[in-house]
Design a protein around this motif. Sequence first.
Motif, PDB file in Angstrom:
ATOM      1  N   VAL A 161       0.852  -1.183   0.000  1.00 61.30           N
ATOM      2  CA  VAL A 161       0.000   0.000   0.000  1.00 61.30           C
ATOM      3  C   VAL A 161       0.888   1.234   0.000  1.00 61.30           C
ATOM      4  N   GLN A 162       0.390   2.293  -0.622  1.00 58.23           N
ATOM      5  CA  GLN A 162       1.103   3.571  -0.567  1.00 58.23           C
ATOM      6  C   GLN A 162       0.113   4.668  -0.197  1.00 58.23           C
ATOM      7  N   PHE A 163       0.436   5.368   0.883  1.00 61.43           N
ATOM      8  CA  PHE A 163      -0.340   6.518   1.340  1.00 61.43           C
ATOM      9  C   PHE A 163       0.385   7.788   0.908  1.00 61.43           C
ATOM     10  N   GLU A 164      -0.364   8.864   0.685  1.00 65.85           N
ATOM     11  CA  GLU A 164       0.237  10.149   0.318  1.00 65.85           C
ATOM     12  C   GLU A 164      -0.531  11.278   0.988  1.00 65.85           C
ATOM     13  N   PHE A 165       0.218  12.207   1.576  1.00 65.24           N
ATOM     14  CA  PHE A 165      -0.361  13.462   2.058  1.00 65.24           C
ATOM     15  C   PHE A 165      -0.361  14.378   0.846  1.00 65.24           C
ATOM     16  N   VAL A 166      -1.514  14.560   0.242  1.00 63.67           N
ATOM     17  CA  VAL A 166      -1.636  15.237  -1.049  1.00 63.67           C
ATOM     18  C   VAL A 166      -1.296  16.718  -0.926  1.00 63.67           C
ATOM     19  N   ASP A 167      -0.387  17.151  -1.771  1.00 66.19           N
ATOM     20  CA  ASP A 167      -0.069  18.579  -1.901  1.00 66.19           C
ATOM     21  C   ASP A 167      -0.991  19.114  -2.990  1.00 66.19           C
ATOM     22  N   ASN A 168      -2.017  19.855  -2.585  1.00 73.31           N
ATOM     23  CA  ASN A 168      -3.005  20.327  -3.564  1.00 73.31           C
ATOM     24  C   ASN A 168      -2.619  21.658  -4.208  1.00 73.31           C
ATOM     25  N   GLY A 169      -1.413  22.151  -3.905  1.00 73.97           N
ATOM     26  CA  GLY A 169      -0.953  23.393  -4.518  1.00 73.97           C
ATOM     27  C   GLY A 169      -1.570  24.632  -3.918  1.00 73.97           C
ATOM     28  N   GLU A 170      -2.357  24.472  -2.875  1.00 75.27           N
ATOM     29  CA  GLU A 170      -3.008  25.605  -2.218  1.00 75.27           C
ATOM     30  C   GLU A 170      -2.489  25.731  -0.793  1.00 75.27           C
ATOM     31  N   ASP A 171      -2.937  26.748  -0.116  1.00 70.16           N
ATOM     32  CA  ASP A 171      -2.564  26.956   1.275  1.00 70.16           C
ATOM     33  C   ASP A 171      -3.182  25.839   2.126  1.00 70.16           C
ATOM     34  N   GLN A 172      -2.342  25.045   2.789  1.00 67.52           N
ATOM     35  CA  GLN A 172      -2.831  23.974   3.652  1.00 67.52           C
ATOM     36  C   GLN A 172      -2.388  24.189   5.104  1.00 67.52           C
ATOM     37  N   ASN A 173      -2.184  25.462   5.456  1.00 70.54           N
ATOM     38  CA  ASN A 173      -1.744  25.785   6.808  1.00 70.54           C
ATOM     39  C   ASN A 173      -2.733  25.330   7.877  1.00 70.54           C
ATOM     40  N   ASN A 174      -4.003  25.254   7.527  1.00 69.75           N
ATOM     41  CA  ASN A 174      -5.005  24.830   8.510  1.00 69.75           C
ATOM     42  C   ASN A 174      -4.830  23.362   8.915  1.00 69.75           C
ATOM     43  N   LEU A 175      -3.974  22.617   8.203  1.00 72.85           N
ATOM     44  CA  LEU A 175      -3.747  21.213   8.528  1.00 72.85           C
ATOM     45  C   LEU A 175      -2.501  21.008   9.400  1.00 72.85           C
ATOM     46  N   GLN A 176      -1.779  22.081   9.704  1.00 69.12           N
ATOM     47  CA  GLN A 176      -0.615  21.938  10.575  1.00 69.12           C
ATOM     48  C   GLN A 176      -1.056  21.445  11.954  1.00 69.12           C
ATOM     49  N   GLY A 177      -0.392  20.416  12.429  1.00 72.37           N
ATOM     50  CA  GLY A 177      -0.723  19.831  13.727  1.00 72.37           C
ATOM     51  C   GLY A 177      -1.919  18.893  13.702  1.00 72.37           C
ATOM     52  N   ALA A 178      -2.536  18.719  12.537  1.00 69.20           N
ATOM     53  CA  ALA A 178      -3.693  17.827  12.430  1.00 69.20           C
ATOM     54  C   ALA A 178      -3.234  16.372  12.386  1.00 69.20           C
ATOM     55  N   SER A 179      -4.127  15.470  12.752  1.00 69.20           N
ATOM     56  CA  SER A 179      -3.817  14.042  12.673  1.00 69.20           C
ATOM     57  C   SER A 179      -5.050  13.256  12.272  1.00 69.20           C
ATOM     58  N   VAL A 180      -4.780  12.112  11.682  1.00 64.84           N
ATOM     59  CA  VAL A 180      -5.834  11.170  11.292  1.00 64.84           C
ATOM     60  C   VAL A 180      -5.519   9.847  11.963  1.00 64.84           C
ATOM     61  N   GLU A 181      -6.491   9.305  12.663  1.00 63.58           N
ATOM     62  CA  GLU A 181      -6.353   7.958  13.218  1.00 63.58           C
ATOM     63  C   GLU A 181      -7.166   7.031  12.327  1.00 63.58           C
TER      64      GLU A 181
END
Length: 196
Positions: A161-181
Amino acid sequence: MSIKKNLGLGLASAALGLALVGGGTFAYFSDTEVTENTFAAGTLDLAVNPTTIIDVNNLKPGDWMPRTFNLENNGSLDISQVLLTTDYTISGTDEDFGKHIKVNFLRNEDKSGVLLPTNVIVSKTLYELKSMSPDAVKNLSHSIFAEKSGLKAGTKDKLAVQFEFVDNGEDQNNLQGASVELKWTFDAKQTKGERR
């Protein structure tokens, strides 16, 4: 009582005794056999090895994470399907972080074709996977060189399996410090009943 009556009662008693003795001494052959039978149910015992497929931190947009794991049939019955369901919880943001984590592929190495790999999952976000239940042990290639669908007792399939944190080319600062369980549930199904 008169002799006639006594004699009549005696004859009646003798006739009754003979009838009882004659009926009770009926002879016949006999033979008895006893069978001992058992019904024992088999077991479905699916294991995922390792039990934690991914555990990473300090991710940034654009990072990708390849992993491998095994699905093992440790039971006594063959498994026809292993349905994968996806669930997750997010923290540290109001946005659904699952929309930014993509599964680029989930491939069953034992069920893949020789020329082209056949993937159980192709480029889906965790958010999209929540509404799907792909079969992780299905032979999607229909190649004669790949294993048949399912998972026989005492065998295992290797999955990549390969997971990727997608870089959508936009401001993703709101995801800093976020986590997914992420919680992946693998649900094994038995094969159809058969004449035994």
